[in-house]
Write a protein that holds these residues in place. Sequence first.
Motif, mmCIF file in Angstrom:
data_model
loop_
_atom_site.group_PDB
_atom_site.id
_atom_site.type_symbol
_atom_site.label_atom_id
_atom_site.label_comp_id
_atom_site.label_asym_id
_atom_site.label_seq_id
_atom_site.Cartn_x
_atom_site.Cartn_y
_atom_site.Cartn_z
ATOM 1 N N TYR A 1 0.813 -1.310 0.084
ATOM 2 C CA TYR A 1 0.100 0.121 -0.163
ATOM 3 C C TYR A 1 0.907 1.403 0.000
ATOM 4 O O TYR A 1 0.353 2.408 -0.330
ATOM 5 C CB TYR A 1 -0.970 -0.043 1.142
ATOM 6 C CG TYR A 1 -2.012 0.881 1.068
ATOM 7 C CD1 TYR A 1 -3.445 0.778 0.331
ATOM 8 C CD2 TYR A 1 -1.943 2.240 1.761
ATOM 9 C CE1 TYR A 1 -4.151 1.542 0.452
ATOM 10 C CE2 TYR A 1 -2.898 3.237 1.793
ATOM 11 C CZ TYR A 1 -4.221 2.970 0.996
ATOM 12 O OH TYR A 1 -5.204 3.848 0.774
ATOM 13 N N TYR B 1 -3.188 -4.108 -5.886
ATOM 14 C CA TYR B 1 -3.083 -2.634 -5.036
ATOM 15 C C TYR B 1 -3.144 -1.491 -6.082
ATOM 16 O O TYR B 1 -2.584 -0.548 -5.854
ATOM 17 C CB TYR B 1 -1.974 -2.671 -4.118
ATOM 18 C CG TYR B 1 -2.442 -3.153 -2.871
ATOM 19 C CD1 TYR B 1 -2.715 -4.898 -2.813
ATOM 20 C CD2 TYR B 1 -2.328 -2.653 -1.719
ATOM 21 C CE1 TYR B 1 -2.982 -5.403 -1.700
ATOM 22 C CE2 TYR B 1 -2.595 -3.457 -0.545
ATOM 23 C CZ TYR B 1 -2.681 -4.745 -0.507
ATOM 24 O OH TYR B 1 -3.052 -5.661 0.658
ATOM 25 N N LEU C 1 -10.506 -2.464 -2.092
ATOM 26 C CA LEU C 1 -9.191 -2.451 -2.443
ATOM 27 C C LEU C 1 -8.886 -3.698 -3.391
ATOM 28 O O LEU C 1 -9.441 -4.737 -3.662
ATOM 29 C CB LEU C 1 -8.228 -2.781 -1.238
ATOM 30 C CG LEU C 1 -6.537 -2.961 -1.393
ATOM 31 C CD1 LEU C 1 -6.261 -1.454 -2.022
ATOM 32 C CD2 LEU C 1 -6.140 -3.486 -0.024
ATOM 33 N N ALA D 1 -8.226 2.117 -4.011
ATOM 34 C CA ALA D 1 -8.554 1.823 -2.835
ATOM 35 C C ALA D 1 -9.760 2.807 -2.483
ATOM 36 O O ALA D 1 -9.747 3.760 -3.085
ATOM 37 C CB ALA D 1 -7.480 1.993 -1.769
ATOM 38 N N TRP E 1 -0.465 7.762 -4.307
ATOM 39 C CA TRP E 1 -1.761 7.551 -4.696
ATOM 40 C C TRP E 1 -2.387 8.648 -5.170
ATOM 41 O O TRP E 1 -2.099 9.827 -4.707
ATOM 42 C CB TRP E 1 -2.475 6.945 -3.498
ATOM 43 C CG TRP E 1 -2.276 5.539 -2.988
ATOM 44 C CD1 TRP E 1 -1.238 5.123 -2.081
ATOM 45 C CD2 TRP E 1 -3.002 4.483 -3.480
ATOM 46 N NE1 TRP E 1 -1.242 4.066 -2.178
ATOM 47 C CE2 TRP E 1 -2.237 3.244 -2.774
ATOM 48 C CE3 TRP E 1 -4.084 4.269 -4.167
ATOM 49 C CZ2 TRP E 1 -2.640 2.024 -2.961
ATOM 50 C CZ3 TRP E 1 -4.448 2.873 -4.288
ATOM 51 C CH2 TRP E 1 -3.638 1.766 -3.640
#
Length: 177
Positions: A34, A121, A116, A124, A38
Amino acid sequence: MKKLLLMISVLVLTGCLGMPNYVEPVKDFELDRYLGKWYEIARLDHSFERGLTQVTAEYSLKPDGGVKVINRGYSAAKQQWKEAEGKAYFVNGENEAYLKVSFFGPFYGAYVVFGLDQQNYQYAFISGPDTDYLWLLARTPTVSPEVIQQFVDMAKAKGFDTDSLIYVEQKPTEVKQ
């Protein structure tokens, strides 16, 4: 910058570590996967991000095992970048995507990953302590219409006001970072 930090502080002061009804954190969460940058694809409006475009969140490991959080966005009205640094820690253990996040002192608010792409990944779905806080984050500045629809459907089923979503502009501006 001070106003951004003040508004974030208000959120965490009034926030809590609860989560909305029907929201359940992702299990088998892997923090290492994670971590990184992002892009904010969609969100519900709130004062500490109001008017910002090109919003990103960057997560990295802190020496104490927590997560360093850098939120960044561009204010066209002020012709400047705004940035806030915070910290996050797991609430119930590292395998559950339920964290507490703070941008000001000892006051924390909930950060719950309830959807998610666990295979790659790549996106999300995030909730705060109640249905006023909702985000769609992705590893890329855009996502497919199918991911957006999945996000909207799942969030609506959990009680979020998806008609009020803001879709974040992620295209570059003429201003240098």
